[in-house]
Motif scaffolding. Sequence first.
Motif, short mmCIF file in Angstrom:
data_model
loop_
_atom_site.label_atom_id
_atom_site.label_comp_id
_atom_site.label_asym_id
_atom_site.label_seq_id
_atom_site.Cartn_x
_atom_site.Cartn_y
_atom_site.Cartn_z
N VAL A 178 0.84 -1.21 0.00
CA VAL A 178 0.00 0.00 0.00
C VAL A 178 0.87 1.25 0.00
CG1 VAL A 178 -1.72 1.31 1.31
CG2 VAL A 178 -1.97 -1.16 1.05
N LEU A 179 1.92 1.23 0.82
CA LEU A 179 2.80 2.40 0.87
C LEU A 179 3.49 2.65 -0.47
CD1 LEU A 179 4.44 2.19 4.42
CD2 LEU A 179 2.46 3.52 3.68
N LYS A 180 3.80 1.56 -1.15
CA LYS A 180 4.46 1.69 -2.46
C LYS A 180 3.54 2.43 -3.44
CE LYS A 180 6.32 -1.33 -6.07
NZ LYS A 180 5.11 -1.78 -6.78
N VAL A 181 2.26 2.04 -3.45
CA VAL A 181 1.29 2.72 -4.31
C VAL A 181 1.19 4.19 -3.95
CG1 VAL A 181 -1.18 2.90 -4.81
CG2 VAL A 181 -0.08 0.66 -4.83
N MET A 182 1.13 4.46 -2.64
CA MET A 182 0.98 5.85 -2.20
C MET A 182 2.21 6.68 -2.57
SD MET A 182 -0.91 5.25 1.43
CE MET A 182 -0.69 6.96 1.92
N LYS A 183 3.37 6.04 -2.50
CA LYS A 183 4.60 6.76 -2.83
C LYS A 183 4.60 7.16 -4.31
CE LYS A 183 9.53 6.45 -2.13
NZ LYS A 183 10.41 5.65 -2.98
N GLU A 184 4.14 6.22 -5.15
CA GLU A 184 4.06 6.53 -6.57
C GLU A 184 3.09 7.68 -6.84
OE1 GLU A 184 4.92 1.91 -7.85
OE2 GLU A 184 2.98 2.80 -8.35
N LEU A 185 1.99 7.67 -6.11
CA LEU A 185 1.01 8.75 -6.28
C LEU A 185 1.62 10.09 -5.86
CD1 LEU A 185 -2.24 7.08 -4.91
CD2 LEU A 185 -1.61 7.46 -7.29
N ALA A 186 2.33 10.05 -4.75
CA ALA A 186 2.95 11.28 -4.24
C ALA A 186 3.92 11.84 -5.27
CB ALA A 186 3.67 11.01 -2.93
N GLU A 187 4.68 10.95 -5.90
CA GLU A 187 5.67 11.39 -6.89
C GLU A 187 5.01 11.90 -8.17
OE1 GLU A 187 8.02 7.89 -7.03
OE2 GLU A 187 9.13 8.42 -5.22
N SER A 188 3.75 11.46 -8.41
CA SER A 188 3.07 11.89 -9.63
C SER A 188 2.51 13.31 -9.51
CB SER A 188 1.94 10.93 -9.96
OG SER A 188 0.84 11.15 -9.09
N GLY A 189 2.67 13.93 -8.34
CA GLY A 189 2.22 15.30 -8.19
C GLY A 189 0.81 15.48 -7.65
N LEU A 190 0.21 14.39 -7.17
CA LEU A 190 -1.13 14.47 -6.58
C LEU A 190 -1.06 15.21 -5.25
CD1 LEU A 190 -3.93 13.12 -7.25
CD2 LEU A 190 -3.28 11.34 -5.64
N THR A 191 -2.11 16.00 -4.97
CA THR A 191 -2.19 16.65 -3.67
C THR A 191 -2.69 15.63 -2.65
OG1 THR A 191 -2.88 18.62 -4.86
CG2 THR A 191 -3.09 18.68 -2.47
#
Lengths: 246, 247
Positions: A178-191
């Motif tokens: 789950v954290l891996k998915v969230m990290k990718e989202l964070a890097e994609s520029g999502l707020t």
Amino acid sequence: MEQVIDIQHLNKSFGTHEVLKDINFSVNKGEVVSIIGSSGSGKSTLLRCINLLEKPSGGQIIYNGENILDDLHDIPAYRRKLGMVFQQFNLFNNHNVLNNCVVGQIKVLNRSKDEAEKIAMKYLKIVGMDKYINAKPKQLSGGQKQRVAIARALSMEPDVMLFDEPTSALDPEMVGEVLKVMKELAESGLTMLIVTHEMEFAKEVSDRVVFMDKGVIAEEGSPEQIFNNPKQDRTREFLKRTLKQS
Amino acid sequence: MSLEWIVKIISENWPMFLRGAGMTLYIALIGTVLGAVIGLMAGVIRTIPMPERGLKKAILKVTNVILSIYIEFFRGTPMIVQAMVIYYGSALAFNIDMNVLLAAVIVVSINTGAYMAEIVRGGIVSIDKGQFEAAQAIGMNHFQTMVNVVLPQVIRNILPATGNQFVINIKDTSVLNVISVSELYFLTKSVAGNNFRYFESFFVACMLYFVMTFIVTRILLYFERRLEGPDNYTMLSDVKQADVPAK
């Protein structure tokens, strides 16, 4: 920087018990903010107040320049702009994985079935759950459910994603996925606004960290500052306690 | 000999028995379905979160009071009396000569609705709060939350109770003989009145009632299992690439 959510003097009481006291803070576009603090410090309540699952007792929540706490505001319309991921996943038990991500798009955003399914598949692929579209929630593991829940929220293409302790109900070996998915989202520029107990994760992905204690924001700053040079004694105490455990 | 009489009664009166059984099943079925619809609507209305002020609050409060009175009243009085009051009362009050079948369906429906309203409310309350929150969080209003997320789960959960209500209705339509509805009990009474063999005639009716309730229970059990859905799912990589989003 452009503010997405600006919280001013927010209060929340359950009966006579004050859970949040005069909270002021804001989230900027594209920013990843982590809220940390011990249990009962009010961080989940703050997140739930932001999308009005809890009704604030006082203060203002300014979203794109409008106070959404004023009487006439269309609350469902506002909530559409916020994606929420719950500690307990809360997938719709009566829908399979694909429909969990589709039903809101069709009913709330009035998208066509084809379009909604295409968008759902896109986000299910991002969270790595695209092969499970026929499964019912009860057939999935906790980590899988949470990844679907993230895809469901993303399918609505919200302005801000709120995460309420997304890994706290997971078995330790599932936290990573789950954290891996969230990290990718964070890097994609999502707020993103994340309430979490995962200190390493918060340190790694956040642009800003907010430390809450007893219903107030005790300290906020960059991850380096909060984790390496906390100004407040209580921040130091909290970090010493939690980092020792992990 | 009783057995001979039973055979004789059946062979002479079977069309009448079948007609009675059909009428009983018809009233019970329509009554249960309409009652379930009333119950669902009442359940949805009674779980609308109360607005803090304004006209909406007043309307909702009044509606809730009316629903409470309806539920309490129809649960708290016997159906046999309700039948008399509605059938003769409508004639007296509105000067309409109501068709007995219509009166029967109305009585059974609103009686069942009162029970179903409570069953549905219990079903809604028992759904995990997280389901409501998740639906609200993606921007659904109360009605959308109910229709798309909560009620499908509620209906599955209350199906046993609804089936129970259907079985009760099959038996309880017998009280409608007081307003001369030609259901099974009423027709059996007239059969027995002709041949004076009360035990044998009502024994036949008894068997018919049992067969009806037994078959209905089995059918409902089958539907309950169907609604559970399959135990397994197919991974997308296991099926052909062409079969995209299957239901």
